[in-house]
Design a protein around this motif. Structure first.
Motif, PDB file in Angstrom:
ATOM      1  N   GLY A  27     -19.650-105.515  60.717  1.00 50.69           N
ATOM      2  CA  GLY A  27     -19.124-104.270  61.256  1.00 50.69           C
ATOM      3  C   GLY A  27     -18.240-103.524  60.280  1.00 50.69           C
ATOM      4  N   ILE A  28     -17.996-104.096  59.108  1.00 58.50           N
ATOM      5  CA  ILE A  28     -17.160-103.455  58.090  1.00 58.50           C
ATOM      6  C   ILE A  28     -17.936-102.308  57.439  1.00 58.50           C
ATOM      7  CG2 ILE A  28     -16.229-103.845  55.758  1.00 58.50           C
ATOM      8  CD1 ILE A  28     -15.243-106.560  56.781  1.00 58.50           C
ATOM      9  N   ARG A  29     -17.238-101.215  57.212  1.00 58.07           N
ATOM     10  CA  ARG A  29     -17.842-100.057  56.542  1.00 58.07           C
ATOM     11  C   ARG A  29     -17.550-100.140  55.043  1.00 58.07           C
ATOM     12  NH1 ARG A  29     -19.757 -95.638  58.731  1.00 58.07           N
ATOM     13  NH2 ARG A  29     -18.690 -96.118  60.700  1.00 58.07           N
ATOM     14  N   CYS A  30     -18.610 -99.988  54.253  1.00 57.85           N
ATOM     15  CA  CYS A  30     -18.483 -99.900  52.794  1.00 57.85           C
ATOM     16  C   CYS A  30     -19.589 -98.983  52.324  1.00 57.85           C
ATOM     17  CB  CYS A  30     -18.583-101.269  52.141  1.00 57.85           C
ATOM     18  SG  CYS A  30     -18.355-101.238  50.355  1.00 57.85           S
ATOM     19  N   GLY A  31     -19.237 -97.874  51.700  1.00 56.70           N
ATOM     20  CA  GLY A  31     -20.211 -96.827  51.433  1.00 56.70           C
ATOM     21  C   GLY A  31     -20.195 -95.835  52.574  1.00 56.70           C
ATOM     22  N   GLU A 144     -20.207 -97.601  44.499  1.00 60.37           N
ATOM     23  CA  GLU A 144     -21.611 -97.997  44.319  1.00 60.37           C
ATOM     24  C   GLU A 144     -22.366 -97.934  45.643  1.00 60.37           C
ATOM     25  OE1 GLU A 144     -24.228-101.995  43.284  1.00 60.37           O
ATOM     26  OE2 GLU A 144     -22.215-101.787  42.410  1.00 60.37           O
ATOM     27  N   GLN A 145     -21.724 -98.371  46.723  1.00 58.85           N
ATOM     28  CA  GLN A 145     -22.398 -98.371  48.014  1.00 58.85           C
ATOM     29  C   GLN A 145     -22.595 -96.957  48.568  1.00 58.85           C
ATOM     30  OE1 GLN A 145     -23.924-100.953  49.791  1.00 58.85           O
ATOM     31  NE2 GLN A 145     -23.680-101.794  47.734  1.00 58.85           N
ATOM     32  N   ILE A 146     -21.702 -96.032  48.246  1.00 59.40           N
ATOM     33  CA  ILE A 146     -21.955 -94.634  48.617  1.00 59.40           C
ATOM     34  C   ILE A 146     -23.251 -94.170  47.966  1.00 59.40           C
ATOM     35  CG2 ILE A 146     -21.178 -92.253  48.280  1.00 59.40           C
ATOM     36  CD1 ILE A 146     -18.305 -93.236  48.643  1.00 59.40           C
ATOM     37  N   GLY A 147     -23.430 -94.495  46.680  1.00 61.88           N
ATOM     38  CA  GLY A 147     -24.655 -94.116  45.990  1.00 61.88           C
ATOM     39  C   GLY A 147     -25.891 -94.740  46.604  1.00 61.88           C
ATOM     40  N   GLU A 148     -25.820 -96.041  46.949  1.00 61.92           N
ATOM     41  CA  GLU A 148     -26.965 -96.728  47.562  1.00 61.92           C
ATOM     42  C   GLU A 148     -27.302 -96.117  48.927  1.00 61.92           C
ATOM     43  OE1 GLU A 148     -28.851 -99.228  46.402  1.00 61.92           O
ATOM     44  OE2 GLU A 148     -27.798 -99.476  44.500  1.00 61.92           O
ATOM     45  N   ASP A 149     -26.278 -95.902  49.743  1.00 60.55           N
ATOM     46  CA  ASP A 149     -26.507 -95.336  51.076  1.00 60.55           C
ATOM     47  C   ASP A 149     -26.988 -93.893  50.992  1.00 60.55           C
ATOM     48  OD1 ASP A 149     -25.683 -97.732  52.141  1.00 60.55           O
ATOM     49  OD2 ASP A 149     -23.713 -97.018  52.764  1.00 60.55           O
ATOM     50  N   TYR A 150     -26.486 -93.158  50.010  1.00 62.59           N
ATOM     51  CA  TYR A 150     -26.912 -91.771  49.820  1.00 62.59           C
ATOM     52  C   TYR A 150     -28.416 -91.714  49.595  1.00 62.59           C
ATOM     53  CZ  TYR A 150     -26.909 -87.013  47.865  1.00 62.59           C
ATOM     54  OH  TYR A 150     -27.152 -85.682  47.609  1.00 62.59           O
ATOM     55  N   GLU A 151     -28.928 -92.565  48.725  1.00 60.91           N
ATOM     56  CA  GLU A 151     -30.374 -92.597  48.464  1.00 60.91           C
ATOM     57  C   GLU A 151     -31.143 -92.967  49.730  1.00 60.91           C
ATOM     58  OE1 GLU A 151     -31.886 -91.655  45.684  1.00 60.91           O
ATOM     59  OE2 GLU A 151     -29.927 -91.131  44.863  1.00 60.91           O
TER      60      GLU A 151
END
Length: 394
Positions: A27-31, A144-151
């Motif tokens: 349930g933790i948010r990262c990205g 890094e996870q913002i980039g992964e989730d963005y894609e």
């Protein structure tokens, strides 16, 4: 497809307190997304959870005759997902890096209780993966996870157009705007990382935002805010002042001026006006952080490390948080001077005044009113969870 169950490895869960007092590890948010939301999208399935008993009413277990257990601290990537998808029944996947169990496929509905692998065929995964296993990983891996989730979230989609002529964008090709977003006279710089603006979010006049950055659904960046890279403002949060490399889970507010850096705030937190935190010691040595397992300070190996605040916690105006401060669940902290490095759950007070227990019934009344203002109900399951935490039954 077997039922997907995200499990809490006991040692990892303790390392991620206070956030795992009130949610499973996944349930933790990262990205942009929570870890559970990532797996749900990658596997096109609605995950369930193998977590602590007192959390199971809020985060239920999905019973079937074919279970795919996945370590809830993992962030999915293409190769890892492919290997886990192909895992045959009666087998498990072990990390070549640290020998931890990454995934198990079994008919057992009680596997996660003991995490035994006897009788299961072992496969070893030697590929790369990211896991959120320490508090500082949440902000450390966030860019890094913002980039992964963005894609993941923008693939095959077209961004809504920017309608405001007074907003300036650098690298607009790296900016994605969902439906209903309102932007007024802001500066968006996505040269060094993407900017994702979620549905019905607001970026107010004079805000300056550097990517990587994620703004959740219904969230607000206030007037004149300065948002530095690797920051996530989760759904329905309100954020102003200066924020650097920090993560807000959801429904939390930092609505006024003040600095927050290398920090993580859970849900339903509030920082009063001019609240600040330190994220760097003046001797430039590694920051030490309170560890719930040892009840002592642990070397993070980082020189930048700020504030970690559990759900339902509030700070009064001009509160000052020391480098590497851990605050528990449902705390009301205020007053002059730097606050202690660790403030236990259900505490009331401050460094100058001292702390007393936060009376449970009073805390629940305030929480109910806090959520009611957002037109959200505080239900019996949430109350039961908090009563367990307050009683030390976790």
């Amino acid at each position: 497809m077997p039922s997907v169950i995200l499990f809490d490895a006991p040692d990892v869960r303790v390392q991620l307190l206070p956030f795992t007092f009130t949610r499973p590890v996944a349930g933790i948010r990262c990205g942009i997304l929570t870890l559970a939301e990532k797996w749900g999208r990658w596997l096109n399935a609605e995950p369930s959870y193998a977590t602590e008993k007192y959390l199971s009413e809020l985060f239920p277990f999905g019973l079937s005759d074919d279970h795919l257990y996945i370590d809830g601290s993992l962030c999915p990537n293409q190769r890892l997902v492919e290997v886990i998808r192909e895992l045959p029944a009666g087998s498990f996947l072990r990390s070549a890096k640290d020998r931890s169990v990454l995934a198990v496929r079994t008919a057992s509905a009680t596997w996660a209780d003991g995490q035994e692998t006897e009788g299961l065929k072992e496969y070893v995964y030697a590929g790369e993966y990211v896991a959120i296993r320490n508090l500082w990983d949440i902000f450390g891996e966030n860019g890094e996870q913002i980039g992964e989730d963005y894609e993941l979230l923008t693939a095959g989609r077209t961004s809504h157009a920017l309608a405001d002529p007074h907003t300036h964008c650098y690298a607009p090709e790296n900016i994605f705007i969902e439906e209903g977003v309102k932007i007024r006279a802001a500066i968006l710089n996505a040269e060094d990382g993407p900017i994702f603006l979620g549905r019905n979010a607001t970026v107010s006049e004079g805000a300056i935002i550097q990517g990587p950055f994620a703004l959740g659904e219904g969230a607000v960046v206030g007037q004149g805010a300065k948002i530095r890279p690797n920051t996530t403002v989760g759904p329905y949060c309100k954020v102003g002042g200066e924020v650097n490399n920090s993560v807000f889970f959801a429904y939390s507010n930092k609505g006024h001026d003040g600095y927050l850096g290398n920090s993580v705030l859970g849900e339903w937190c509030n920082l009063g006006a001019n609240t600040n935190n330190s994220n760097l010691k003046n001797d430039y040595t590694n920051v030490k952080l309170y560890n719930y397992a040892t009840q002592g300070l642990e070397d993070t190996g980082r020189i930048f490390c700020g504030l970690f605040m559990g759900d339902y916690t509030k700070a009064g105006i001009s509160t000052m948080f020391n480098t590497g401060t851990v605050v528990g669940v449902n705390v009301n902290v205020f007053g002059a001077g730097f606050q202690p490095k660790h403030i236990p759950s259900f505490s009331w007070g401050g460094a100058a005044e001292g702390f007393a227990p936060y009376r449970l019934e009073k805390a629940l009344t305030v929480l109910n009113e806090t959520m009611r203002r957002r037109e959200i109900s505080f239900d019996e399951k949430q109350e039961a969870m908090l009563r367990c935490i307050n009683a030390g039954m976790v």
